[in-house]
Scaffold this motif. Structure first.
Motif, PDB file in Angstrom:
ATOM      1  N   ASN A 190      32.955  44.754  39.268  1.00 20.63           N
ATOM      2  CA  ASN A 190      33.287  46.135  39.629  1.00 20.63           C
ATOM      3  C   ASN A 190      32.185  46.824  40.414  1.00 20.63           C
ATOM      4  O   ASN A 190      32.171  48.041  40.532  1.00 20.63           O
ATOM      5  CB  ASN A 190      33.611  46.944  38.367  1.00 20.63           C
ATOM      6  CG  ASN A 190      32.465  46.950  37.359  1.00 20.63           C
ATOM      7  OD1 ASN A 190      31.420  46.364  37.603  1.00 20.63           O
ATOM      8  ND2 ASN A 190      32.686  47.609  36.219  1.00 20.63           N
TER       9      ASN A 190
ATOM     10  N   SER B 299      30.495  47.819  43.838  1.00 20.58           N
ATOM     11  CA  SER B 299      30.949  47.980  45.215  1.00 20.58           C
ATOM     12  C   SER B 299      30.084  47.162  46.167  1.00 20.58           C
ATOM     13  O   SER B 299      28.868  47.061  45.991  1.00 20.58           O
ATOM     14  CB  SER B 299      30.892  49.462  45.615  1.00 20.58           C
ATOM     15  OG  SER B 299      31.771  50.233  44.816  1.00 20.58           O
TER      16      SER B 299
ATOM     17  N   ARG C 298      43.261  41.794  40.802  1.00 15.98           N
ATOM     18  CA  ARG C 298      41.979  42.444  40.539  1.00 15.98           C
ATOM     19  C   ARG C 298      42.141  43.858  39.985  1.00 15.98           C
ATOM     20  O   ARG C 298      41.460  44.793  40.384  1.00 15.98           O
ATOM     21  CB  ARG C 298      41.125  42.454  41.805  1.00 15.98           C
ATOM     22  CG  ARG C 298      39.633  42.656  41.551  1.00 15.98           C
ATOM     23  CD  ARG C 298      38.838  42.704  42.832  1.00 15.98           C
ATOM     24  NE  ARG C 298      37.514  43.222  42.619  1.00 15.98           N
ATOM     25  CZ  ARG C 298      36.665  43.592  43.568  1.00 15.98           C
ATOM     26  NH1 ARG C 298      37.043  43.481  44.838  1.00 15.98           N
ATOM     27  NH2 ARG C 298      35.482  44.068  43.287  1.00 15.98           N
TER      28      ARG C 298
ATOM     29  N   GLU D 116      42.648  46.603  36.494  1.00 19.07           N
ATOM     30  CA  GLU D 116      41.998  46.888  35.217  1.00 19.07           C
ATOM     31  C   GLU D 116      43.058  46.931  34.117  1.00 19.07           C
ATOM     32  O   GLU D 116      44.119  47.505  34.305  1.00 19.07           O
ATOM     33  CB  GLU D 116      41.267  48.236  35.277  1.00 19.07           C
ATOM     34  CG  GLU D 116      40.071  48.246  36.218  1.00 19.07           C
ATOM     35  CD  GLU D 116      38.902  47.419  35.701  1.00 19.07           C
ATOM     36  OE1 GLU D 116      38.910  47.088  34.496  1.00 19.07           O
ATOM     37  OE2 GLU D 116      38.014  47.099  36.499  1.00 19.07           O
TER      38      GLU D 116
ATOM     39  N   GLU E 238      40.366  43.646  33.535  1.00 19.16           N
ATOM     40  CA  GLU E 238      40.249  42.369  34.227  1.00 19.16           C
ATOM     41  C   GLU E 238      41.016  41.285  33.495  1.00 19.16           C
ATOM     42  O   GLU E 238      41.027  41.243  32.257  1.00 19.16           O
ATOM     43  CB  GLU E 238      38.779  41.965  34.324  1.00 19.16           C
ATOM     44  CG  GLU E 238      37.978  42.846  35.256  1.00 19.16           C
ATOM     45  CD  GLU E 238      36.518  42.434  35.300  1.00 19.16           C
ATOM     46  OE1 GLU E 238      35.829  42.867  36.231  1.00 19.16           O
ATOM     47  OE2 GLU E 238      36.067  41.690  34.408  1.00 19.16           O
TER      48      GLU E 238
END
Length: 335
Positions: A110, A112, A155, A157, A159
């Motif tokens: 997660n 960036s 991908r 949430e 995961e």
């Protein structure tokens, strides 16, 4: 011209396969004609431990040298793929590479502009290439294998993986149809026997993929499980897997550690049988990369991108689990 012929051959075969004329073990693959394969290895965020050893450099990312050595031992060269780049960087680089290795590690998905974002670009570009008849393989080890399945899941949430803890050397429990896979169709019986009966696969993970992760996102038609192992609390997890359409492969264990990692406390198996059996996986993957005929423009361009432009640092002496590491893009001390 050779690249165009290989792409045309794969495109025709792919169309036939979609119609049912060539499926499973009968699938006709592009010939392994590239004797100078170059494999890209994706870097990942600098670990907290390694950052503490190089605070002044403040490196952006690293690659454990064991992955580089593993690829080289199978007869390929390595180009590092850096994180934090725009999609165009990965699109242009993959046109020159013959495959990508997504290594294991300890980063999160997660963050960036990190490992997972770069991995997603690579995954999407590779799918597009294969759909166009351009045979492009990916191999995921441990974290890289988990990322492949999470990307296939969208991908989202939470995961699509579970917590499990395995820091043991284990055998593989092969599925009844494991021979109906590309990875194991031609694996020598001797090596299969070692993998099935000896504790030679190195596991070091806190997450894993289990059957319910595949079932939850209807991935069982797209991914073939070929073996399982049990974690330290008897949770059965998927140990080896491959995509049924694309040349994408994953292993939850670490084949590179048997030959190239030496931390005594880890107790990695270094026996002759352990080395021999685990060599099979990178040998297989690099041979898949030989089916791709991408090239750099010339030797000078190859040299510009090659891993040889970087110095492997002896991190084992600093207490790292990795004997050596390559580091990239130092940012220097923060103000």
């Amino acid at each position: 011209m050779a690249q165009a012929r290989a792409a045309l051959l794969f495109s025709v075969v792919h169309m036939l396969g979609c119609e049912g004329a060539a499926t499973g073990k009968e699938e006709i693959l592009p010939p392994a004609t590239n004797d100078r394969p170059i494999v890209g290895i994706l870097s990942q965020e600098q670990s907290f431990y390694l950052h503490s050893k190089y605070p002044e450099e403040n490196y952006t990312s690293y690659i454990a040298a064991s992955y580089v050595k593993d690829v080289e031992a199978s007869g390929a060269r390595v180009v590092p793929i850096l994180i934090g780049k725009p999609r165009s960087y990965y699109e242009e680089l993959l046109k020159k590479l013959n495959g990508v290795l997504l290594p294991g590690g300890a980063t999160y998905f997660n963050q960036s502009n990190g490992y997972a974002d770069a991995g997603q670009y690579i995954y999407e570009i590779a799918m597009k290439m294969n759909d166009a008849g351009d045979y492009f393989p990916i191999f995921g080890t441990c974290l890289g294998f988990e990322l492949l399945i999470i990307l296939a899941s969208g991908r989202g949430e939470p995961e699509n993986r579970i917590r499990c803890y395995s820091y043991s050397n284990m055998p593989l429990d092969f599925t009844p149809d494991f021979r109906n896979s590309k990875m194991f169709a031609e694996a020598p019986d001797e090596l299969v026997d070692i993998l099935a009966n000896e504790e030679v696969t190195v596991n070091a993970h806190q997450f894993c993929i289990v059957d319910k992760n595949l079932n939850a996102f209807n991935l069982t038609k797209d991914w073939q499980v070929t073996s399982y192992s049990d974690d330290d609390f008897d949770v059965q997890f998927i140990a080896t897997i491959e995509h049924t359409r694309y040349p994408f492969y994953g292993v939850q264990f670490h084949p590179e550690k048997n030959s190239f990692e030496w931390k005594l406390s880890k107790k990695y198996p270094h026996s002759y049988s352990a080395i021999k059996a685990n060599r099979y996986f990178m040998d297989f993957f690099v041979n898949e990369c030989r089916r791709n005929v991408h090239t750099f423009a010339n030797a000078a361009e190859e040299n510009k991108y090659a891993i040889y432009n970087y110095e492997a640092k002896f991190t084992g002496v600093l207490g790292s689990q990795h004997h050596e590491c390559y580091f990239f893009e130092p940012r220097g001390l923060k103000n």
